[in-house]
Each structure stands twice: as C-alpha cells, then as structure tokens.
Scaffold this motif. Sequence first.
Motif, PDB file in Angstrom:
ATOM      1  N   ASP A  22       0.617  22.140  38.202  1.00 47.18           N
ATOM      2  CA  ASP A  22      -0.331  23.189  37.811  1.00 47.18           C
ATOM      3  C   ASP A  22       0.168  23.965  36.595  1.00 47.18           C
ATOM      4  OD1 ASP A  22      -1.810  22.423  39.969  1.00 47.18           O
ATOM      5  OD2 ASP A  22      -1.526  24.265  41.129  1.00 47.18           O
ATOM      6  N   ILE A  23      -0.752  24.710  36.005  1.00 45.40           N
ATOM      7  CA  ILE A  23      -0.455  25.583  34.873  1.00 45.40           C
ATOM      8  C   ILE A  23      -0.685  27.033  35.291  1.00 45.40           C
ATOM      9  CG2 ILE A  23      -1.146  26.274  32.529  1.00 45.40           C
ATOM     10  CD1 ILE A  23       0.239  23.582  32.584  1.00 45.40           C
ATOM     11  N   VAL A  24       0.266  27.895  34.962  1.00 46.68           N
ATOM     12  CA  VAL A  24       0.103  29.342  35.138  1.00 46.68           C
ATOM     13  C   VAL A  24       0.014  29.961  33.754  1.00 46.68           C
ATOM     14  CG1 VAL A  24       1.252  31.487  35.832  1.00 46.68           C
ATOM     15  CG2 VAL A  24       1.239  29.526  37.378  1.00 46.68           C
ATOM     16  N   LEU A  25      -0.950  30.865  33.585  1.00 42.33           N
ATOM     17  CA  LEU A  25      -1.178  31.489  32.286  1.00 42.33           C
ATOM     18  C   LEU A  25      -1.238  32.998  32.451  1.00 42.33           C
ATOM     19  CD1 LEU A  25      -1.811  30.689  29.313  1.00 42.33           C
ATOM     20  CD2 LEU A  25      -4.225  30.649  29.940  1.00 42.33           C
ATOM     21  N   THR A  26      -0.324  33.721  31.798  1.00 43.38           N
ATOM     22  CA  THR A  26      -0.425  35.184  31.749  1.00 43.38           C
ATOM     23  C   THR A  26      -1.183  35.534  30.474  1.00 43.38           C
ATOM     24  OG1 THR A  26       1.754  35.361  30.672  1.00 43.38           O
ATOM     25  CG2 THR A  26       1.694  35.542  33.066  1.00 43.38           C
ATOM     26  N   VAL A  27      -2.186  36.403  30.606  1.00 39.36           N
ATOM     27  CA  VAL A  27      -3.122  36.625  29.506  1.00 39.36           C
ATOM     28  C   VAL A  27      -3.373  38.113  29.284  1.00 39.36           C
ATOM     29  CG1 VAL A  27      -5.462  36.184  28.670  1.00 39.36           C
ATOM     30  CG2 VAL A  27      -4.265  34.422  29.959  1.00 39.36           C
ATOM     31  N   ARG A  37       0.928  32.980  21.612  1.00 39.66           N
ATOM     32  CA  ARG A  37      -0.281  32.184  21.453  1.00 39.66           C
ATOM     33  C   ARG A  37      -0.067  30.876  22.198  1.00 39.66           C
ATOM     34  NH1 ARG A  37       0.350  36.928  18.804  1.00 39.66           N
ATOM     35  NH2 ARG A  37      -1.567  37.537  17.737  1.00 39.66           N
ATOM     36  N   PHE A  38      -0.485  30.850  23.481  1.00 35.00           N
ATOM     37  CA  PHE A  38      -0.247  29.735  24.389  1.00 35.00           C
ATOM     38  C   PHE A  38       1.218  29.295  24.293  1.00 35.00           C
ATOM     39  CE2 PHE A  38      -0.999  25.627  26.501  1.00 35.00           C
ATOM     40  CZ  PHE A  38      -1.777  26.073  27.553  1.00 35.00           C
ATOM     41  N   GLU A  39       2.089  30.249  24.488  1.00 37.87           N
ATOM     42  CA  GLU A  39       3.532  30.034  24.348  1.00 37.87           C
ATOM     43  C   GLU A  39       4.150  29.662  25.697  1.00 37.87           C
ATOM     44  OE1 GLU A  39       7.549  32.512  22.934  1.00 37.87           O
ATOM     45  OE2 GLU A  39       5.623  33.537  23.162  1.00 37.87           O
ATOM     46  N   LEU A  40       4.842  28.540  25.731  1.00 38.36           N
ATOM     47  CA  LEU A  40       5.510  28.099  26.956  1.00 38.36           C
ATOM     48  C   LEU A  40       6.692  29.013  27.255  1.00 38.36           C
ATOM     49  CD1 LEU A  40       5.759  25.969  29.227  1.00 38.36           C
ATOM     50  CD2 LEU A  40       7.255  24.663  27.681  1.00 38.36           C
ATOM     51  N   LYS A  41       6.688  29.625  28.441  1.00 42.73           N
ATOM     52  CA  LYS A  41       7.756  30.533  28.829  1.00 42.73           C
ATOM     53  C   LYS A  41       8.808  29.848  29.700  1.00 42.73           C
ATOM     54  CE  LYS A  41       7.488  34.107  27.562  1.00 42.73           C
ATOM     55  NZ  LYS A  41       7.752  34.696  26.227  1.00 42.73           N
ATOM     56  N   GLY A  42       8.436  28.699  30.283  1.00 49.18           N
ATOM     57  CA  GLY A  42       9.383  27.977  31.128  1.00 49.18           C
ATOM     58  C   GLY A  42       8.650  27.271  32.255  1.00 49.18           C
ATOM     59  N   GLN A  43       9.411  26.654  33.156  1.00 46.62           N
ATOM     60  CA  GLN A  43       8.795  25.971  34.288  1.00 46.62           C
ATOM     61  C   GLN A  43       9.727  25.932  35.477  1.00 46.62           C
ATOM     62  OE1 GLN A  43       7.922  21.799  33.492  1.00 46.62           O
ATOM     63  NE2 GLN A  43       9.406  21.793  31.815  1.00 46.62           N
ATOM     64  N   GLY A  44       9.142  25.736  36.641  1.00 49.15           N
ATOM     65  CA  GLY A  44       9.889  25.629  37.885  1.00 49.15           C
ATOM     66  C   GLY A  44       8.999  24.977  38.933  1.00 49.15           C
ATOM     67  N   ARG A  45       9.593  24.155  39.790  1.00 47.24           N
ATOM     68  CA  ARG A  45       8.844  23.448  40.835  1.00 47.24           C
ATOM     69  C   ARG A  45       7.690  22.627  40.256  1.00 47.24           C
ATOM     70  NH1 ARG A  45       8.344  28.207  44.738  1.00 47.24           N
ATOM     71  NH2 ARG A  45       6.098  27.794  44.575  1.00 47.24           N
ATOM     72  N   GLY A  46       7.853  22.158  39.002  1.00 47.43           N
ATOM     73  CA  GLY A  46       6.812  21.361  38.383  1.00 47.43           C
ATOM     74  C   GLY A  46       5.634  22.160  37.866  1.00 47.43           C
ATOM     75  N   VAL A  47       5.757  23.483  37.865  1.00 47.37           N
ATOM     76  CA  VAL A  47       4.703  24.366  37.373  1.00 47.37           C
ATOM     77  C   VAL A  47       5.106  24.906  36.009  1.00 47.37           C
ATOM     78  CG1 VAL A  47       3.409  26.498  37.788  1.00 47.37           C
ATOM     79  CG2 VAL A  47       4.085  25.048  39.717  1.00 47.37           C
ATOM     80  N   ARG A  48       4.249  24.718  35.003  1.00 46.55           N
ATOM     81  CA  ARG A  48       4.521  25.249  33.668  1.00 46.55           C
ATOM     82  C   ARG A  48       3.847  26.608  33.496  1.00 46.55           C
ATOM     83  NH1 ARG A  48       2.469  20.084  30.550  1.00 46.55           N
ATOM     84  NH2 ARG A  48       1.383  19.896  32.549  1.00 46.55           N
ATOM     85  N   VAL A  83       2.695  32.650  42.482  1.00 48.07           N
ATOM     86  CA  VAL A  83       3.643  31.629  42.937  1.00 48.07           C
ATOM     87  C   VAL A  83       3.113  30.929  44.187  1.00 48.07           C
ATOM     88  CG1 VAL A  83       5.947  31.271  43.900  1.00 48.07           C
ATOM     89  CG2 VAL A  83       5.651  32.705  41.883  1.00 48.07           C
ATOM     90  N   ALA A  84       2.457  31.687  45.079  1.00 55.44           N
ATOM     91  CA  ALA A  84       1.909  31.100  46.300  1.00 55.44           C
ATOM     92  C   ALA A  84       0.758  30.147  45.994  1.00 55.44           C
ATOM     93  CB  ALA A  84       1.433  32.210  47.230  1.00 55.44           C
ATOM     94  N   ALA A  85       0.013  30.439  44.922  1.00 54.91           N
ATOM     95  CA  ALA A  85      -1.163  29.620  44.592  1.00 54.91           C
ATOM     96  C   ALA A  85      -0.808  28.345  43.838  1.00 54.91           C
ATOM     97  CB  ALA A  85      -2.143  30.448  43.762  1.00 54.91           C
ATOM     98  N   ALA A  86       0.279  28.368  43.056  1.00 52.21           N
ATOM     99  CA  ALA A  86       0.592  27.265  42.137  1.00 52.21           C
ATOM    100  C   ALA A  86       1.310  26.116  42.831  1.00 52.21           C
ATOM    101  CB  ALA A  86       1.429  27.781  40.978  1.00 52.21           C
ATOM    102  N   VAL A  92       9.383  36.386  34.790  1.00 47.18           N
ATOM    103  CA  VAL A  92       9.574  36.723  36.209  1.00 47.18           C
ATOM    104  C   VAL A  92       8.954  35.640  37.100  1.00 47.18           C
ATOM    105  CG1 VAL A  92       9.121  38.435  38.008  1.00 47.18           C
ATOM    106  CG2 VAL A  92       9.562  39.194  35.668  1.00 47.18           C
ATOM    107  N   ILE A  93       7.790  35.147  36.689  1.00 45.89           N
ATOM    108  CA  ILE A  93       7.145  34.068  37.447  1.00 45.89           C
ATOM    109  C   ILE A  93       7.991  32.800  37.394  1.00 45.89           C
ATOM    110  CG2 ILE A  93       5.120  32.557  37.524  1.00 45.89           C
ATOM    111  CD1 ILE A  93       3.477  34.984  36.501  1.00 45.89           C
ATOM    112  N   VAL A  94       8.502  32.497  36.188  1.00 44.43           N
ATOM    113  CA  VAL A  94       9.367  31.311  36.045  1.00 44.43           C
ATOM    114  C   VAL A  94      10.573  31.418  36.979  1.00 44.43           C
ATOM    115  CG1 VAL A  94      10.891  30.045  34.471  1.00 44.43           C
ATOM    116  CG2 VAL A  94       8.655  30.837  33.663  1.00 44.43           C
ATOM    117  N   GLU A  95      11.182  32.591  37.014  1.00 44.90           N
ATOM    118  CA  GLU A  95      12.351  32.804  37.879  1.00 44.90           C
ATOM    119  C   GLU A  95      11.965  32.653  39.351  1.00 44.90           C
ATOM    120  OE1 GLU A  95      15.815  36.188  38.740  1.00 44.90           O
ATOM    121  OE2 GLU A  95      14.262  36.537  37.233  1.00 44.90           O
TER     122      GLU A  95
END
Length: 456
Positions: free
Chosen positions: A433-438, A317-328, A426-429, A449-452
Amino acid sequence: MTHPIAPLESLGRVHFIGIGGVGMSAIARIMVARGVPVSGTDAKDLPVMHDLATAGARIAVGYDSGNLGDAQTVVAGSAIRADNPELSAARQAGLPVLHRSEALAATMDGHRVVTIAGTHGKSTTTSMVAVLLKEAGLDPSFAIGANVPALGVNADHGSSDIFVAEADESDGSFLNYRPLIAVVTNVEADHLDHYGTAEAVFASFDNFAALLPPHGLLLACADDAGARALAERTAAKGTTRVLTYGTGDDADIRLGDGGPGDVSVAVDGASYTLNLQVPGRHNALNAAAAFAVALELGVAPVTAATALGHFTGASRRFELKGQGRGVRVYDDYAHHPTEVRAALSAARSVAGGNKVHVLFQPHLFSRTREFAAEFASALDAADTALVLDIYPAREDPIPGVTSSLIADRLSQGRLVSGDEAVEAIVAAAGEGDIVLTVGAGDVTAYGPVIVEALGG
C-alpha cells in the motif's frame, strides 16, 4: 502591486526579516553570491541560516531592532507582522522596505527571465526547468519555493544571463516581475482571502501575461480550462507570442502520456521520449512545459528530453519519506482540491492494485470554507482518508469553520486527532500500500513518524 524594479546595486546593505523561509533564503543566497552585504533574522534557528552564515551573511536568531545594524534596505517576509520590532524600527528609520517579490525582481534585473506561474505545479515546473537548463549546460540563476534534491539547493547564482523563478500569484506580487518567457500551468480560483472573487484571480493572470514584451512568449497549458482561456485572450490581443502545451491535438507542444514509461512530447512533427522519474499526468504536463522553455532558449530537443530524466522531484512534491512492512510513505504539499486529486492520482499509479491511505491537513480556514465539498470529493479517491484539524497559518479562526466540513462529507474517512492519526494510518496500511501525508502545514512531520511506526 506593480512597482518599479530597483537595480540590485542600489539596495546597498540588505537585511532580511524572516530569512529562514524558503522564498526569502533563496533571494538572500543569490544576493550573497553576487557580493551584496546581507544580514537576516528569523524566530527559529533553521539549517538554511547556517548555510547563509557560512556563505557570508550576518545571521541572528530572534527579532530585535538592534539586528538591523547598518542596513540600507529591508526585505520582510509575508508572514512578518506589522508590529515586528525590526520592521517597526526600519519604518521609523525611513528605510525602504521591500516585499519578497520586489527583492527577487531586483536580482533578476538584466537577465532573460523565465517565470513559472499557475495555481498548481509552480515549484515542480520551475525545478524541472532549472534542472533541464543546468544539464544542458546553460547554468541559469534560479529561485524556487522548494528544495530540489537534483540541484542540492532551492536557489543559485548562475554564470549565464538566464534567470528562472517561481512566480507566486497568492497575493498578486507576481506582477512585480518582468519575464521574457512566462509559463502558466493552470488558472483556478484560489487565494480568495486576497482576491475576493474568481474573476479577480483570472484578471490578475491577464495582467501577468500583459507584462510580456512583444518578443516574449506565453506558454500555457491547453489541458487546463483557465490557462487555455488565458492563452486565447492573450493571443487575441496580439501583444506577445503564445504557445500551448498539452495532450490535445491542437496543442503546439503535444504531450503523449500512456502512463509510466510511455511519455513523449511532439513538436514540429517530431516526437521525443521523456524518461521521467516522477509519476502522474500533472508531472508529465509540467515536463512538457519545461521542454518547451528549453527549446525557446535554444536547447536541442534531444538534449532537453534527455536532461528531464535527471529530475527526481522537488521537496514535498510526492516525496518518498521511507518505507516499512512493504508500505511506502510519501509526502505532498497539495493544499487545493485539484492538487489533492493530482497527488492521489500519482499515488494510484505508483500503488498499482494496492490501496492508498491519505492523512490530510486542511490549510487556512478561508480555503476550507470555500472548498470543503471539493476537498471531500478529491479525498474520496483514497481507500482511507483521515483528516486533521485545520492548519491556520496566517489566519484567525472563522466561526463554524472546522475540518468537520470536509470529514463529514467523506464516504471512506473521518476526522482524527494528532495523537490517533499515526496509529490509525498504520492499522489501515497493508503490504504494497501507499501512505500519503498531504497539506501545506505541519502534516509533513507525520511522514517520518509513520515510517518509524511501520518499522522502517
């Protein structure tokens, strides 16, 4: 689907088919804690099964009729097929076979039961209530359809006579419960594969409210048209008490929501600040519901408001999975257009002026067919919306129903394969920015995988 509640002690030795599921494992955990002999199986070896084995359950991986052993009662998960060898053996032996909800009802027997129902927000609100009551020292038993970091588990046997449970309406099984307090977060058309019509969904919630005793309480969200209508119909019958919560002046528990850091609830002329750690108007409303439940159970308002600050969210439920390159990167279980809209609204509040990119996986062919236009409208709130193939779950394909029904309606999105999804996101972020898998399917696996890929 209403059945008499069987006393827990009458079940004898209980065997769970599909014990690794989040709902099934919750009930098994409570039964083990109460001294019920429990055994169980699942197709895969899941971490929760090791926890249950450590607690004293007899666990096996893979389905085989021999796994029933000396079971006297069998509980079968909703995903278990009729030809499952253990289920077939149980029926052949004449053993009672319970739906998950019937087993949960047995564990609730003799308690003051708080059930949280609604088309959306059940798990989060149930989690909030459980965390709040534990922080307030009431130590409830609870069963939740999601793992809750603040609790460490999704179910527990508490020392008090309070039992807090999520009440799932998807198959009508929430009518097996006997609540003292019932929260309804919202009522919308969903699960039409079971109900057939929106009218049938609304009628089931009427039947749910009718389960409350005269001294019970229906707590309904006044900001939702369906829940408000339910409250009005129930109040008109005069069979139980009704209170509403929401942002309107006519709500009994009034939510003040000025955004992050400016959330409060007002009741009986006094206002209390809520320091919530979860974003979004939907979560503020869920918190107002939890606050109202606590007051009904005798918790002081200041204590209830403070305790809500300890809620850090529920799994998926809107759970933070991690971040990289300033993208959460966040993950959310949203699988109905209203839920998707709420998740993206929360993402916007967290992103500030930065962009939001969503990877969405539709859940069920029937739901995609019914709500394709609504999903596309909700997803258009993102700067980038990428759509995966449908996750079928329990359904067979429906001719002509694909993810293209959603993707073709998007103004800022497209259909992607699993292989290109990570690269495209990854190319868009960009930084900030925020990335959300839904979605309710296996899209959740993409988050790490996106975080990595972002170097996180």
